[in-house]
Scaffold this motif. Structure first.
Motif, PDB file in Angstrom:
ATOM      1  N   LEU A  23     -10.049  10.749  -1.469  1.00  0.00           N
ATOM      2  CA  LEU A  23      -8.887   9.884  -1.279  1.00  0.00           C
ATOM      3  C   LEU A  23      -9.134   8.592  -2.037  1.00  0.00           C
ATOM      4  N   GLN A  24      -8.222   8.227  -2.942  1.00  0.00           N
ATOM      5  CA  GLN A  24      -8.420   7.067  -3.804  1.00  0.00           C
ATOM      6  C   GLN A  24      -7.269   6.074  -3.655  1.00  0.00           C
ATOM      7  N   ARG A  25      -7.605   4.789  -3.883  1.00  0.00           N
ATOM      8  CA  ARG A  25      -6.610   3.717  -3.892  1.00  0.00           C
ATOM      9  C   ARG A  25      -6.589   3.113  -5.287  1.00  0.00           C
ATOM     10  N   ARG A  26      -5.416   2.825  -5.784  1.00  0.00           N
ATOM     11  CA  ARG A  26      -5.284   2.246  -7.119  1.00  0.00           C
ATOM     12  C   ARG A  26      -5.645   0.764  -7.073  1.00  0.00           C
ATOM     13  N   ARG A  27      -6.397   0.337  -8.081  1.00  0.00           N
ATOM     14  CA  ARG A  27      -6.804  -1.061  -8.169  1.00  0.00           C
ATOM     15  C   ARG A  27      -5.553  -1.952  -8.241  1.00  0.00           C
ATOM     16  N   GLY A  28      -5.665  -3.098  -7.597  1.00  0.00           N
ATOM     17  CA  GLY A  28      -4.536  -4.023  -7.582  1.00  0.00           C
ATOM     18  C   GLY A  28      -3.646  -3.858  -6.379  1.00  0.00           C
ATOM     19  N   PRO A  56       0.322   4.140  -5.102  1.00  0.00           N
ATOM     20  CA  PRO A  56      -0.917   3.368  -4.849  1.00  0.00           C
ATOM     21  C   PRO A  56      -2.045   4.188  -4.249  1.00  0.00           C
ATOM     22  N   PHE A  57      -1.740   5.357  -3.667  1.00  0.00           N
ATOM     23  CA  PHE A  57      -2.772   6.208  -3.077  1.00  0.00           C
ATOM     24  C   PHE A  57      -2.586   7.649  -3.545  1.00  0.00           C
ATOM     25  N   ARG A  58      -3.719   8.365  -3.613  1.00  0.00           N
ATOM     26  CA  ARG A  58      -3.635   9.773  -3.993  1.00  0.00           C
ATOM     27  C   ARG A  58      -4.832  10.525  -3.441  1.00  0.00           C
ATOM     28  N   THR A  79       2.722   3.846   2.625  1.00  0.00           N
ATOM     29  CA  THR A  79       2.174   4.851   1.715  1.00  0.00           C
ATOM     30  C   THR A  79       0.800   5.301   2.182  1.00  0.00           C
ATOM     31  N   LEU A  80       0.003   4.389   2.695  1.00  0.00           N
ATOM     32  CA  LEU A  80      -1.309   4.758   3.208  1.00  0.00           C
ATOM     33  C   LEU A  80      -1.182   5.680   4.418  1.00  0.00           C
ATOM     34  N   GLU A  81      -0.219   5.399   5.272  1.00  0.00           N
ATOM     35  CA  GLU A  81      -0.017   6.262   6.440  1.00  0.00           C
ATOM     36  C   GLU A  81       0.380   7.681   6.017  1.00  0.00           C
TER      37      GLU A  81
END
Length: 1110
Positions: free
Chosen positions: A28-33, A61-63, A93-95
């Protein structure tokens, strides 16, 4: 949201993404910024880049990534929402992405360690994600469709805007643009059961289009420099482009389905059976159309009978022991079958006839085996399905259908398929053809024993046939030996190598599922043979004519035994299916089947081919073969564009390639090579013929492009096909079909195995679904082509006999046909002869009844008589209905109108005279018909002199008609005075004839006066049509004692001579008349007249209902 798996390079991705969670196979990744850590320079740059991008290009922003251990390449399988930050916060989006992460941990992480290889893990996860995407898409579409209030509102607007009868119900609607040139008109597209309608209102200007489906010749998806994607609707008169759909592919598919259903129901009633929900056009819904498309695709993929109705489709996974894992796919259940198809095309298929099923039971639900179901079949085999949604309801429904199947075949349940067979008169030419399923493994052992006898102790190399048998033996052990076997890519490769001679007939039965029909109908073939024995009909005559043309070079059909077996198979099938009966090329197919199967097996194989695998091929118009030929031409344009450009006339190629489809290459290849094609056909269906045809053209593309003309190209193809050999064939090549002159060098020999392998490698990517979509689209074109041929032949027959210009006659035919169609749209079929019969001669295929004729008469006849028009139309119809079947064809209609518009005065007066003279009764008509057959020349002379005399009552009706015809004419007053003068003169002539009657006839008339007065109609009634509905000849139509005591009559000559004395009447009947204005008006008002008639008919019903409520 879940994403279609897309590869991502992990090393470069780390610069823009930060890993927040990792567990084995998922990241699970979060985009920088975004979120924490966005204050650094890199994060600020990435955040600024995302902020300035358009919303369509903005990155979520998340994937979630699927990461196979040890690999630098990952696959993105899920992400957060991509909405703009002003509409949704990062927390939302995180949820969303965390919900996907939790689902993966609960459902997949415990299952993945079972797999042996990393590739299997990746394939399994990608299949699951694709299934989730499909499920989400279907649920979203269902939510959009289930809005009854919006649909009701659209239905009300549709009815008010187009004023069609109430029976014309809306199916679905779309917001789109209609283009005319470069000008778009935004509006609404309404699709109903019989019409495509478009409405737009812009700056107070309305645009309305009403296009019947039966007028649409082509539906296609196009694009241009101005329009990226449009749906083009082509009719004989114009083309319309529609674009800017929310779901263009879905709209096009619904349009194709509606056009296909309507055209086949109205134009191709031969061999077309509608599903029950579609039998009533006023009740068709979009859901019904989608269900029909899914059912047809299901039957095409598994090549099942047309009667099979699809009940349920479920995403699931099947345990495949040969790969030691569960394979993701779909489960299909129908009336008599349970089927499975993997998501990956051709990976795995299973066909389970319920007749072979012993039990269906649920198992304990675990984390490794969620919602498992075990299906046990004969032969000690079982199939395990997992992840079935609504498992308990599905199993209950399957058990109910299983009980019905067992009840239908109680005596044979539990017996093996091999035990159901009975000895037959003609056995296969192969020594091993009578082996049952359990004996297939005996073949290789017999061969080894024979080899051992020839060379004891020596190890001899195996022949190619023995190698094939050994491979099939191993395959049966691993994949199954019955119809329930696993059908994988491996078995396709074995089939492409060519089936062993001794197993060919039995494997054909398995692949086509003809073995299920054979086992389900013991003794059926024998009964058919007995019932058809000695029957003589057109089919049996054609069979006898073709018996000795079926493989005449083969020894089996050089004896009476083989000919008799072929006769029995073909005659039994003609007796079983009289709608097909017998068609040419069936004899070639049946004779080849008899070479490798027993007589009863060959019969059921023929049933499978004619009724399931090649639908609509074997009928009077070979419609199915023409549709596939049209599909083949499109595939040539797609796959071989250079060759398609060089082919000057596609119809020239069709003259040769049509036989490829009708006979499966059996009539144009050597037999030992063609049966190799038949092997693949029984396994993969019609797609084999398409891809092999493309391979043949590609192999000869260079020579075809350099050929001088079409005839040379056809000769070249024929010679190539004639020199295709089978290296595995033990005997010499049989069946040369092409002529080779002495000065020509024979073409190089091509091995059929190499050609088939090339066809699979280069053109085998076409799926059954793609072919079915193309068939649906091309069926519309082929049916309209038949209609165009019918129209041209009718015009060719009628044109020499009338004086109308060809353009006017063509428009008149269109009106005549449309009037027939309007009644088919909204009226219940009436008992009696069919009004549309494609088997009749061209000029008699479309016929109309009296009510349809009355509407057309009112629209196009120059003799409009106000309220009297309907009576005159009834008189005209009665006159034209010479065979008294209450139907007339276009030729009679056009000839009558031609007399009214273009006839001379004496012809028009003669027609009017005949309209008012009672017709002869049926017996007199038959006598006249016999007399006409005996002497046509004399009959023509008699018809001019022997018209019956007109009575005074009939003369009064004649005068009423003339008065009505003169209404609203510019010379109305002069015409009224003239007809009054003529009527007075004719009454005086009639009275002179009356006074000259004998006293005996006068007294006879007085004696019968009372009875005649009782039976005579009132002055307001039309005496000629007292018995129109019953068809009986009117009685006592000449006796009117209240008006005359004697026989008051006048003749046609009296009337014609009297009319000629008044110049205004002569001018009226001799003035030139133009039908063009009538035709233009009719095209506009034909629908309105039909709608008005139906609404006026419904008013009495509504009034009656209201009276009952009171």
């Amino acid at each position: 949201m879940w994403l279609q798996p897309e590869e991502v390079l992990l090393k470069s991705a780390l610069r823009l993404w930060v890993t927040q969670r990792s567990s084995g196979y998922f990241v699970l990744q979060r985009r920088r910024g975004h979120g924490e850590g966005g204050g650094r320079l890199t994060g600020r740059l990435v955040g600024a880049l995302d902020a300035v991008l358009d919303s369509s290009a903005r990155v979520a922003p998340f994937r979630i990534l699927l990461q196979v251990p040890g690999s630098q390449v990952c696959s993105a399988i899920a992400c957060g929402s991509t909405c703009s930050p002003s509409r949704i916060k990062a927390g939302a989006t995180l949820e969303e992405v965390e919900q996907h992460w939790d689902w993966l941990e609960r459902n997949l992480l415990h299952t993945l360690p079972v797999f042996d290889s990393k590739e299997d893990v990746a394939s399994f996860v990608k299949g699951k994600v694709q299934a989730l995407i499909a499920e989400e898409s279907s649920s979203r579409l269902a939510a959009q469709e289930e809005e009854p209030e919006k649909f009701r509102e659209a239905s009300v607007k549709f009815e008010s805007r187009f004023q069609l009868p109430e029976a014309e119900r809306l199916v679905t609607y779309y917001s789109c643009c209609c283009w005319k040139g470069r000008v778009p008109r935004q509006g609404w597209l309404y699709l109903s059961a019989h019409h495509l309608c478009f409405y737009s209102c812009f700056l107070g200007k309305e645009l309305k289009l009403v296009i019947p489906w039966v007028d649409i010749q082509k539906l296609e998806k196009t694009s241009s420099a101005f329009l990226t994607a449009t749906i083009r609707v082509s009719t004989p008169s114009e083309e319309r482009d529609f674009s800017m759909f929310l779901d263009l592919e879905g709209a096009l598919q619904v349009m194709e389905q509606l056009a296909d259903v309507t055209l086949r129901r109205l134009l191709d009633d031969e061999g077309f059976d509608l599903d029950p929900p579609l039998q009533e056009p006023s009740q068709i819904t979009k859901r019904d159309l989608e269900a029909r498309a899914q059912s047809e695709l299901f039957r095409a993929v598994f090549r099942l009978p047309r009667r099979e109705r699809l009940h349920a489709v479920r995403d699931c996974a099947l345990w495949t022991p040969f790969s030691r894992r569960h394979t993701a796919g779909r489960l299909f259940t129908s009336d008599s079958y349970i089927c499975f198809a993997s998501r990956e095309e051709g990976c795995c298929q299973v066909l389970l006839p319920l007749r072979e099923v012993l039990s269906i039971e649920t198992m304990e639900d675990t984390s490794l085996l969620p919602s498992p179901v075990l299906v046990s079949v004969r032969g000690q085999a079982a199939f395990q399905f997992i992840e079935l949604k609504d498992r308990d309801a599905l199993v209950e429904a399957l058990l109910g259908r299983l009980r019905r199947v067992r009840a239908a075949h109680p005596a044979h349940h539990g017996a093996s398929q091999g035990d159901d067979r009975t000895p037959l008169p003609l056995q296969s030419t192969s020594a091993c053809s009578d082996h049952t399923f359990g004996d297939l493994e005996m073949v290789s052992s017999q061969g080894s024993e024979e080899s051992g006898e020839e060379a004891p102790g020596a190890v001899l190399p195996m022949s190619r046939e023995e190698v094939k048998i050994s491979l099939w033996k191993d395959h049966f052990v691993e994949y199954g030996r019955t119809v329930c076997m696993f059908r994988t890519e491996k078995i396709r490769k074995l089939v492409a190598m060519g089936l062993p001679q001794c197993l060919r007939g039995r494997l054909w039965l398995l692949f086509s599922d003809a073995v299920t029909d054979l086992a389900s109908h013991p003794g059926y073939y024998g009964r058919l043979v007995e019932e058809s024995l000695g029957n003589c009909c057109l089919a049996t005559e054609e069979i006898e004519r073709d018996l000795h043309r079926s493989l005449p070079e083969h020894p089996t059909f050089q004896t009476e035994t083989g000919i008799a077996a072929l006769r029995r198979v073909l005659t039994a099938y003609a007796h079983r299916n009289p709608r097909i009966g017998y068609c040419q090329s069936m004899n070639i197919l049946a004779s080849v089947l008899l070479l490798y199967a027993t007589e009863e097996d060959a019969f059921w194989l023929l049933v499978a081919v004619c009724e399931r695998m090649l639908p609509d091929y074997f009928n009077r118009r070979v419609l199915g073969a023409q549709v596939d030929q049209s599909v083949f031409e499109e595939l040539i344009q797609e796959q071989l564009p250079e060759l398609a450009e060089r082919l000057r006339d596609p119809s020239a190629l069709a003259s040769l390639s049509l036989s490829w489809f009708l006979t499966l290459f059996l009539s144009i290849m050597p037999l030992e090579s063609a049966v190799h094609v038949v092997d693949c056909f029984f396994y993969d269906g019609i797609k084999v013929i398409f891809q092999l045809g493309l391979a043949v053209l590609e192999a000869n593309a260079g020579a075809l492009c350099s050929s001088r003309d079409d005839s040379q190209a056809l000769v070249l193809l024929s010679r190539f096909l004639d020199h295709i050999k089978n290296e595995d064939s033990p005997g010499p090549a049989m069946g040369s079909h092409a002529f080779v002159s002495e000065d020509q060098e024979p073409p190089p020999v091509t091995d059929i195995g190499d050609l088939i392998r090339d066809s699979y490698e280069k053109f085998g990517h076409q799926s059954v679904g793609q072919i079915e979509r193309m068939r649906c689209r091309h069926r519309i074109r082929v049916l309209q082509g038949h209609e165009g041929t019918t129209k041209q032949n009718v015009l060719r027959v009628v044109s020499p006999e009338v004086s109308f210009p060809l353009g006017d006659l063509e428009e008149l035919y269109d009106l005549f046909k449309r009037e027939h169609m309007l009644s088919c749209y909204w009226e219940q079929p009436r008992p009696g002869p069919a009004r549309h019969d494609p088997s009749r001669p061209y000029a008699e295929q479309y016929r109309i009844d009296s009510r349809q004729f009355a509407r057309l008469f009112q629209l196009v006849s120059p003799w409009t008589c106000g309220a009297h028009t309907e009576i005159l139309a009834e008189r005209t119809f009665r006159l034209l209905d010479d065979n008294m079947d209450h139907l007339i064809e276009f030729k009679a209609f056009a000839s009558c109108l031609d007399t009214m518009y273009n006839g001379e005065m004496n012809e028009k007066i003669k027609l009017l005279y005949r309209l008012h003279v009672p017709p002869d009764d049926a017996s007199d008509y038959k006598k006249q018909l016999k007399q006409m057959i005996k002497d046509l020349a004399k009959e023509k002379a008699k018809s001019e002199t022997e018209l019956p005399q007109m009575s005074q009552k009939e003369f009064i009706q004649f005068c009423k008609t003339l008065y009505s015809m003169f209404h609203e004419d510019p010379e109305e007053n002069n015409l009224y005075q003239a007809i009054a003068t003529v009527a007075t003169l004719l009454l005086q002539i009639g009275e002179v004839g009356q006074h000259s009657s004998s006293s005996s006839s006068r007294s006879c008339s007085q004696d019968s006066g009372g009875a005649a007065q009782a039976s005579a109609p009132s002055p307001e009634q039309d005496s000629v049509f007292m018995d129109t509905d019953t068809g009986a000849a009117p009685q006592n139509t000449r006796a009117f004692p209240e008006e005359a005591e004697g026989d008051w009559t006048i003749s046609l000559e009296h009337i014609l001579a009297s009319l000629l004395t008044e110049q205004s009447l002569v001018n009226f009947f001799e003035k030139p008349l133009d039908i063009k204005s009538k035709l233009e008006n009719a095209k506009i008002n034909q629908y309105n007249l039909k709608t008005f008639e139906m609404s006026s008919q419904s008013l009495p019903e509504l009034k009656q209902d209201s009276d009952l409520l009171r």
